[in-house]
Design a protein around this motif. Structure first.
Motif, PDB file in Angstrom:
ATOM      1  N   GLN A  64       8.365   6.087 -46.082  1.00 54.05           N
ATOM      2  CA  GLN A  64       6.989   5.627 -46.233  1.00 54.05           C
ATOM      3  C   GLN A  64       6.153   6.653 -46.985  1.00 54.05           C
ATOM      4  OE1 GLN A  64       4.819   4.761 -42.575  1.00 54.05           O
ATOM      5  NE2 GLN A  64       4.075   2.872 -43.509  1.00 54.05           N
ATOM      6  N   ARG A  65       6.364   7.917 -46.686  1.00 51.49           N
ATOM      7  CA  ARG A  65       5.610   8.970 -47.369  1.00 51.49           C
ATOM      8  C   ARG A  65       5.962   9.021 -48.848  1.00 51.49           C
ATOM      9  NH1 ARG A  65       6.535  14.739 -44.858  1.00 51.49           N
ATOM     10  NH2 ARG A  65       5.926  13.498 -43.045  1.00 51.49           N
TER      11      ARG A  65
ATOM     12  N   GLU B 298       7.229   6.574 -50.744  1.00 45.93           N
ATOM     13  CA  GLU B 298       6.739   5.387 -51.437  1.00 45.93           C
ATOM     14  C   GLU B 298       5.233   5.453 -51.662  1.00 45.93           C
ATOM     15  OE1 GLU B 298       7.920   1.852 -49.438  1.00 45.93           O
ATOM     16  OE2 GLU B 298      10.041   2.072 -49.959  1.00 45.93           O
ATOM     17  N   SER B 299       4.484   5.913 -50.652  1.00 54.22           N
ATOM     18  CA  SER B 299       3.032   6.018 -50.798  1.00 54.22           C
ATOM     19  C   SER B 299       2.662   6.993 -51.902  1.00 54.22           C
ATOM     20  CB  SER B 299       2.402   6.455 -49.467  1.00 54.22           C
ATOM     21  OG  SER B 299       2.658   5.518 -48.444  1.00 54.22           O
ATOM     22  N   THR B 300       3.385   8.111 -51.963  1.00 54.44           N
ATOM     23  CA  THR B 300       3.110   9.112 -52.996  1.00 54.44           C
ATOM     24  C   THR B 300       3.394   8.562 -54.389  1.00 54.44           C
ATOM     25  OG1 THR B 300       3.626  10.913 -51.469  1.00 54.44           O
ATOM     26  CG2 THR B 300       3.685  11.415 -53.824  1.00 54.44           C
TER      27      THR B 300
ATOM     28  N   ASP C 169       4.963  -2.342 -43.412  1.00 48.54           N
ATOM     29  CA  ASP C 169       3.786  -1.541 -43.654  1.00 48.54           C
ATOM     30  C   ASP C 169       3.401  -0.742 -42.417  1.00 48.54           C
ATOM     31  OD1 ASP C 169       3.582  -2.461 -46.209  1.00 48.54           O
ATOM     32  OD2 ASP C 169       2.128  -4.033 -45.742  1.00 48.54           O
TER      33      ASP C 169
END
Length: 300
Positions: A156-157, A159-161, A294
């Protein structure tokens, strides 16, 4: 080295046929399982699975070539069409990655039980058919579990970055990973599974960057089933076209495998979903902006 008794088709035909089916499912069967995630479950999960799966094959092939640990000798160097090296088991590793990521995404106890059963059954099949020593299965399971832990902890980190940085950074990241894989694969360019998997990763990554993967998500099982069937038709048509193309290419087998698999990866992640989106909208599908993953915890 510890080995289990070999199961012969003449002695236990039903068990032998079941093991052969599991053996196929843990190898060529992923041609049908990966599209299931992309077309019918959730495209975001599907894209993530395709990319992690491709890199898992690359890692498995590199380790097999680097360590060069043989399979059980009784079956020869290329039993059942697999390579001569057995450690780590790709069946155990890839089954753990695929079914584990499905279970982490859906987070339902029945799915988790199914995933656990499929991992154990797919891992046991090559062991009982003496394609692997127990050490190979343990190594594959360890790699698969390690991959799942990394995905759970950092997915998740990461992908968000990447989403926040934009397509240029995403492209640079995909190219950097591909270049690193090619540098490592330079020692084993005769391994077409390895070079093809690198191409598959690059094609999938480029398609994921170019094609947003959160547009159409049919709710009903009927629409999901129809979307999967339609997607598989498109995938198999592309496979047939690439086989014909590969027969006419004058390139080296190494380069040809990488190019054709890159096209297939791009088609699976970008081309086919784009066409299916159009058909889904035309026949009553609609966008679903909410994604269960999500809310998936990042693991700390």
């Amino acid at each position: 080295m510890l080995q289990l008794p070999l199961i012969h088709a003449s002695d236990t035909p039903l068990l032998h046929a079941s093991l052969q089916a599991l053996l196929w499912l843990g190898a060529n069967g992923f041609l049908f399982l990966l599209p299931l995630a992309v077309f019918a479950i959730d495209r975001r999960l599907g894209v993530r699975l395709v990319l992690v799966f491709a890199l898992s094959v690359v890692i498995n092939s590199l380790l097999k070539n680097l360590l060069a640990l043989p399979r059980p000798q009784e079956l020869g160097s290329d039993a059942f069409g697999f390579g001569e090296f057995g450690f780590p088991s790709s069946h155990a590793q890839l089954a753990t990655v695929f079914w584990g990521m499905i279970a982490l995404h859906l987070r339902h106890w029945l799915v988790t039980l199914l995933a656990l059963f499929m991992v154990l059954a797919t891992s046991a099949a090559p062991l009982l058919l003496q394609l692997h020593f127990p050490r190979d299965i343990v190594g594959g399971l360890a790699l698969g579990i390690g991959t799942l832990l990394l995905v759970w902890r950092y997915q998740q980190r990461a992908e968000s970055t990447l989403l926040a940085r934009g397509p240029q950074i995403q492209l640079a990241t995909a190219l950097a990973i591909t270049l690193a894989c090619w540098l490592l694969a330079g020692f084993y360019l005769n391994d077409l599974l390895l070079t093809g998997s690198i191409g598959f990763f690059l094609g999938s990554a480029l398609a994921a960057i170019a094609h947003p993967h959160d547009a159409i998500h049919p709710h009903s099982l009927l629409w999901r089933g129809l979307r999967y069937i339609g997607g598989m038709v498109l995938v198999m048509l592309m496979v047939a076209a690439l086989q014909r193309l590969n027969a006419h290419l004058t390139l080296s087998s190494t380069l040809a495998s990488s190019i054709t698999m890159a096209i297939l990866g791009g088609w699976l992640v970008g081309g086919a979903p784009t066409l299916l989106d159009f058909l889904t909208i035309s026949f009553g599908g609609h966008a679903d902006p909410h994604h269960p993953d999500d809310e998936t915890p990042s693991g700390g």
